[in-house]
Scaffold this active site. Structure first.
Site, PDB file in Angstrom:
ATOM      1  N   GLU A 118      52.017  18.016  29.409  1.00 24.33           N
ATOM      2  CA  GLU A 118      52.477  16.781  28.782  1.00 24.33           C
ATOM      3  C   GLU A 118      53.323  15.947  29.739  1.00 24.33           C
ATOM      4  O   GLU A 118      53.185  14.718  29.818  1.00 24.33           O
ATOM      5  CB  GLU A 118      53.284  17.092  27.520  1.00 24.33           C
ATOM      6  CG  GLU A 118      52.492  17.849  26.454  1.00 24.33           C
ATOM      7  CD  GLU A 118      52.616  19.357  26.576  1.00 24.33           C
ATOM      8  OE1 GLU A 118      52.578  20.027  25.533  1.00 24.33           O
ATOM      9  OE2 GLU A 118      52.772  19.864  27.714  1.00 24.33           O
ATOM     10  N   CYS A 138      55.825  22.791  23.728  1.00 19.32           N
ATOM     11  CA  CYS A 138      56.955  23.718  23.612  1.00 19.32           C
ATOM     12  C   CYS A 138      58.184  22.993  23.074  1.00 19.32           C
ATOM     13  O   CYS A 138      58.349  21.782  23.245  1.00 19.32           O
ATOM     14  CB  CYS A 138      57.264  24.365  24.967  1.00 19.32           C
ATOM     15  SG  CYS A 138      57.746  23.203  26.255  1.00 19.32           S
ATOM     16  N   CYS A 147      58.671  20.027  25.921  1.00 15.52           N
ATOM     17  CA  CYS A 147      57.664  18.963  25.926  1.00 15.52           C
ATOM     18  C   CYS A 147      57.667  18.188  24.611  1.00 15.52           C
ATOM     19  O   CYS A 147      57.356  16.989  24.591  1.00 15.52           O
ATOM     20  CB  CYS A 147      56.287  19.553  26.188  1.00 15.52           C
ATOM     21  SG  CYS A 147      56.107  20.227  27.852  1.00 15.52           S
ATOM     22  N   SER A 178      26.604  53.369  47.522  1.00 15.22           N
ATOM     23  CA  SER A 178      26.556  52.219  46.606  1.00 15.22           C
ATOM     24  C   SER A 178      26.526  50.880  47.329  1.00 15.22           C
ATOM     25  O   SER A 178      26.556  49.837  46.666  1.00 15.22           O
ATOM     26  CB  SER A 178      27.777  52.249  45.674  1.00 15.22           C
ATOM     27  OG  SER A 178      28.985  52.153  46.432  1.00 15.22           O
ATOM     28  N   THR A 180      37.011  56.445  42.914  1.00 13.19           N
ATOM     29  CA  THR A 180      36.587  55.294  43.709  1.00 13.19           C
ATOM     30  C   THR A 180      37.290  55.282  45.061  1.00 13.19           C
ATOM     31  O   THR A 180      36.684  54.949  46.088  1.00 13.19           O
ATOM     32  CB  THR A 180      36.868  53.990  42.942  1.00 13.19           C
ATOM     33  OG1 THR A 180      36.117  53.989  41.717  1.00 13.19           O
ATOM     34  CG2 THR A 180      36.481  52.772  43.754  1.00 13.19           C
ATOM     35  N   LEU A 205      40.949  46.714  48.056  1.00 14.11           N
ATOM     36  CA  LEU A 205      41.154  45.997  46.793  1.00 14.11           C
ATOM     37  C   LEU A 205      41.899  44.686  46.987  1.00 14.11           C
ATOM     38  O   LEU A 205      42.655  44.254  46.113  1.00 14.11           O
ATOM     39  CB  LEU A 205      41.897  46.879  45.766  1.00 14.11           C
ATOM     40  CG  LEU A 205      41.218  48.194  45.388  1.00 14.11           C
ATOM     41  CD1 LEU A 205      42.046  48.934  44.344  1.00 14.11           C
ATOM     42  CD2 LEU A 205      39.803  47.959  44.878  1.00 14.11           C
ATOM     43  N   ARG A 216      39.386  38.612  49.836  1.00  9.15           N
ATOM     44  CA  ARG A 216      39.131  38.191  51.216  1.00  9.15           C
ATOM     45  C   ARG A 216      38.131  37.036  51.254  1.00  9.15           C
ATOM     46  O   ARG A 216      37.213  36.964  50.450  1.00  9.15           O
ATOM     47  CB  ARG A 216      38.587  39.369  52.036  1.00  9.15           C
ATOM     48  CG  ARG A 216      39.583  40.520  52.137  1.00  9.15           C
ATOM     49  CD  ARG A 216      39.077  41.657  53.013  1.00  9.15           C
ATOM     50  NE  ARG A 216      37.931  42.364  52.469  1.00  9.15           N
ATOM     51  CZ  ARG A 216      38.015  43.318  51.535  1.00  9.15           C
ATOM     52  NH1 ARG A 216      39.191  43.642  51.025  1.00  9.15           N
ATOM     53  NH2 ARG A 216      36.924  43.931  51.109  1.00  9.15           N
ATOM     54  N   SER A 239      36.853  55.950  29.880  1.00  6.19           N
ATOM     55  CA  SER A 239      38.045  56.409  29.172  1.00  6.19           C
ATOM     56  C   SER A 239      38.798  55.238  28.563  1.00  6.19           C
ATOM     57  O   SER A 239      39.266  55.309  27.418  1.00  6.19           O
ATOM     58  CB  SER A 239      38.947  57.178  30.131  1.00  6.19           C
ATOM     59  OG  SER A 239      40.175  57.509  29.515  1.00  6.19           O
TER      60      SER A 239
END
Length: 363
Positions: free
Chosen positions: A46, A72, A81, A165, A193, A201, A204, A306
């Site tokens: 806003e 807000c 706002c 993989s 993994t 992880l 990039r 899981s």
């Protein structure tokens, strides 16, 4: 409102833990100004829209405001706002959705109506709710939004029986994964993994919007000391948190101290009856201690299975390649509880299917 929603989405990865919000100011069919929440701690949508109208030399008195989330009404990093709109003497505010935060929901609307401003709520509400599902989950449950991602062959395999993989999915699909890593708060994998792929992880070759904490669920602390997520990390790599079994964390393990001395944090977790760890305390910790709104879980099959069994996955993103292994010993995308009938399966809602090079991106 469609335009406001499109602008709001530009804040993805930049505004969390705040919600994405867009705003358009209109009078007599003429646009006066527009804006969106562009960065955490920066002015809200806003305020940007009001400033845009000022730059254009437009008066917003008597204008209609289209905003994707209830303005807000409290002081945070920026002023309220709702007060800014009252001071600007707008005539009407059209809101897509009420703020889901139970501590503030409805108060901005009340402030506007007290000032004599007409308020309409619910325009494009479903689209706005989908846009900010992660924010809504975090402020109402204390848990982050969890995205389970995998790349599989057409027959649902993520690796051969030897564990190979690379690469099932296309380069274009892998780039999308790096883009996702660049705008989430944490990237999580299971220790299997780590043992199979030794990943970093990190995001990039893409624009970095957020630096995602790296998280490993490793019940017995089997992660090799020199792995890329442990002592072999490169300078500047994001921090690492390991979810480990309570008894391992509290036992006489010098390795916990070795990792801690190198800046790795731990979250001790209880076991379930099936010996898998309870992951919910780890997710709650990420939300409370690190303001995590979005968590990307990249495997493996046991961890994702899981978490699905524990009801902790909110979204699945699967890259399906036009390849077949036909090997019953190959690794499936997920494992988990035994099901006797199809109606016991985990039911999902298909949101989108996209062609990415030769892959199908399903979410």
């Amino acid at each position: 409102m469609y335009q406001a929603l499109a602008m709001a989405e530009q804040g993805h990865g930049l505004v969390e833990p705040n919600p994405m919000v867009g705003c358009v100011l209109v009078k007599d069919g003429h646009e006066l100004g527009r804006g969106y929440h562009s960065k955490f701690g920066a002015p809200h949508a806003e305020a940007h829209a009001l400033e845009d109208a000022k730059r254009r030399g437009e008066s917003v008195q008597g204008a209609t405001v289209y905003v994707t989330l209830e303005p807000c009404s409290h002081f945070g990093k920026t002023p309220p706002c709702a007060d800014a709109l009252v001071d600007a003497q707008v005539a009407r505010v059209v809101i897509a959705m009420i703020d889901p935060n139970p501590r503030v929901a409805g108060q901005g609307i009340e402030r506007l109506r007290e000032a004599g401003i007409e308020v309409v709520v619910g325009v494009c509400q479903q689209q706005a709710q989908q846009l900010n599902e992660p924010f809504t989950k975090r402020v109402t449950t204390g848990l982050p939004w969890v995205i389970a991602k995998w790349a599989s062959t057409l027959d649902g395999k993520v690796a051969t029986h030897t564990g190979h993989s690379k690469w099932i999915s296309s380069a274009a699909s892998r780039r999308l994964v790096h883009e996702m890593r660049s705008r989430v708060d944490a990237v999580m994998v299971g220790v299997g993994t780590v043992l199979a792929d030794d990943p970093r992880l990190t995001a990039r070759d893409v624009e970095i919007k957020r630096v995602a904490r790296r998280v490993v669920v490793d019940p017995e602390l089997r992660m090799p000391p020199q792995s890329n997520l442990a002592l072999g990390a490169e300078p500047g790599d994001p921090p690492v948190t390991i979810g480990v079994c309570n008894d391992v964390y509290n036992g006489p393990s010098q390795r916990v101290k070795d990792y801690t001395d190198h800046g790795i944090s731990f979250m001790p977790l209880p076991r379930q009856e099936n010996q898998y760890l309870e992951v919910e305390p780890l997710l709650r910790h990420l939300a409370e201690a690190h303001n995590a709104t979005n968590v990307l879980v990249e495997g493996g099959a046991a961890l994702i299975g899981s978490m699905l069994d524990q009801g902790l996955v909110d979204q699945v993103l699967a890259f399906v390649a036009p390849k077949l292994l036909g090997d019953e010993r190959a690794t499936p995308a997920i494992t988990g509880q035994l099901r006797d009938t199809i109606d016991q399966s985990t039911m999902l809602e298909l949101r989108d299917v996209e062609r990415i090079d030769d892959d199908a991106g399903v979410r």
